[in-house]
Design a protein around this motif. Sequence first.
Motif, PDB file in Angstrom:
ATOM      1  N   TYR A   4       0.848  -1.190   0.000  1.00  0.00           N
ATOM      2  CA  TYR A   4       0.000   0.000   0.000  1.00  0.00           C
ATOM      3  C   TYR A   4       0.886   1.243   0.000  1.00  0.00           C
ATOM      4  O   TYR A   4       1.750   1.394   0.868  1.00  0.00           O
ATOM      5  N   ARG A  26      -8.400   1.047  -1.211  1.00  0.00           N
ATOM      6  CA  ARG A  26      -8.028  -0.261  -0.647  1.00  0.00           C
ATOM      7  C   ARG A  26      -9.135  -1.264  -0.952  1.00  0.00           C
ATOM      8  O   ARG A  26     -10.282  -0.887  -1.198  1.00  0.00           O
ATOM      9  N   ALA A  27      -8.784  -2.523  -0.893  1.00  0.00           N
ATOM     10  CA  ALA A  27      -9.769  -3.579  -1.159  1.00  0.00           C
ATOM     11  C   ALA A  27     -10.949  -3.495  -0.191  1.00  0.00           C
ATOM     12  O   ALA A  27     -12.088  -3.771  -0.579  1.00  0.00           O
ATOM     13  N   ASP A  28     -10.707  -3.054   1.046  1.00  0.00           N
ATOM     14  CA  ASP A  28     -11.803  -2.981   2.014  1.00  0.00           C
ATOM     15  C   ASP A  28     -12.674  -1.729   1.822  1.00  0.00           C
ATOM     16  O   ASP A  28     -13.610  -1.497   2.591  1.00  0.00           O
ATOM     17  N   ASP A  29     -12.403  -0.958   0.783  1.00  0.00           N
ATOM     18  CA  ASP A  29     -13.228   0.208   0.453  1.00  0.00           C
ATOM     19  C   ASP A  29     -14.428  -0.148  -0.430  1.00  0.00           C
ATOM     20  O   ASP A  29     -15.154   0.745  -0.875  1.00  0.00           O
ATOM     21  N   LYS A  30     -14.632  -1.429  -0.697  1.00  0.00           N
ATOM     22  CA  LYS A  30     -15.734  -1.822  -1.592  1.00  0.00           C
ATOM     23  C   LYS A  30     -17.076  -1.196  -1.199  1.00  0.00           C
ATOM     24  O   LYS A  30     -17.754  -0.615  -2.048  1.00  0.00           O
ATOM     25  N   LYS A  62     -14.795  -5.321  -7.630  1.00  0.00           N
ATOM     26  CA  LYS A  62     -13.504  -5.936  -7.279  1.00  0.00           C
ATOM     27  C   LYS A  62     -12.391  -5.327  -8.122  1.00  0.00           C
ATOM     28  O   LYS A  62     -11.335  -4.967  -7.597  1.00  0.00           O
ATOM     29  N   THR A  65     -11.364  -1.847  -6.894  1.00  0.00           N
ATOM     30  CA  THR A  65     -10.828  -1.695  -5.529  1.00  0.00           C
ATOM     31  C   THR A  65      -9.626  -2.589  -5.234  1.00  0.00           C
ATOM     32  O   THR A  65      -8.865  -2.288  -4.323  1.00  0.00           O
ATOM     33  N   GLU A  66      -9.470  -3.673  -5.961  1.00  0.00           N
ATOM     34  CA  GLU A  66      -8.324  -4.571  -5.734  1.00  0.00           C
ATOM     35  C   GLU A  66      -7.313  -4.309  -6.839  1.00  0.00           C
ATOM     36  O   GLU A  66      -7.340  -4.948  -7.889  1.00  0.00           O
TER      37      GLU A  66
END
Length: 175
Positions: A4, A26-30, A62, A65-66
């Motif tokens: 990151y 970030r991936a957890d921002d979906k 996905k 964000t990924e």
Amino acid sequence: MADYPAELVRNRFLFDGSPVTIRPIRADDKPMEQDFVHHLSADSRYKRFMSTLNELPPGKLKYLTEIDYVRHLALVAIIQRDGQDVEIGVARYVANPNGDDCEFAIAIDDAWHGSGVAGILMLTLIDAARARGMKKMEAFILASNDKMIKFARQLGFDVRRDADDPGMMHAVRAL
């Protein structure tokens, strides 16, 4: 996937003095990204995605964000509302197959148009693309999207009608 890139986190102020944080997605921002897209006007969603979607399908969410932070970088603009992060804009680039050039896209929450957030996002994105070895940045813009065409020109992009599609404009800038 690269680590990151915390060095890209910026705390800035909009034209009205409101604080905004610019950071890589970030991936957890979906959920936050989905909420952002859902709250865009139909016109803004169409101008960004060139389709009439109401929300992002799981695969697209996905993809957005990924990311790897080098060939694909997305920066989000975040404000605090009632102690929660709220996304008000996103700018991204994706490298072309040659790896030296990239295509960008940007979307700003309708309530934040004219706030200065688009300029902050794009200048940060341009600097990050240059630092990652990109030589040229481009975008394809609907010919009817006058605000985006003007904005791209203000950022130093050469904007011309796309030779292959008269309904599109092609914006290009050397980095």
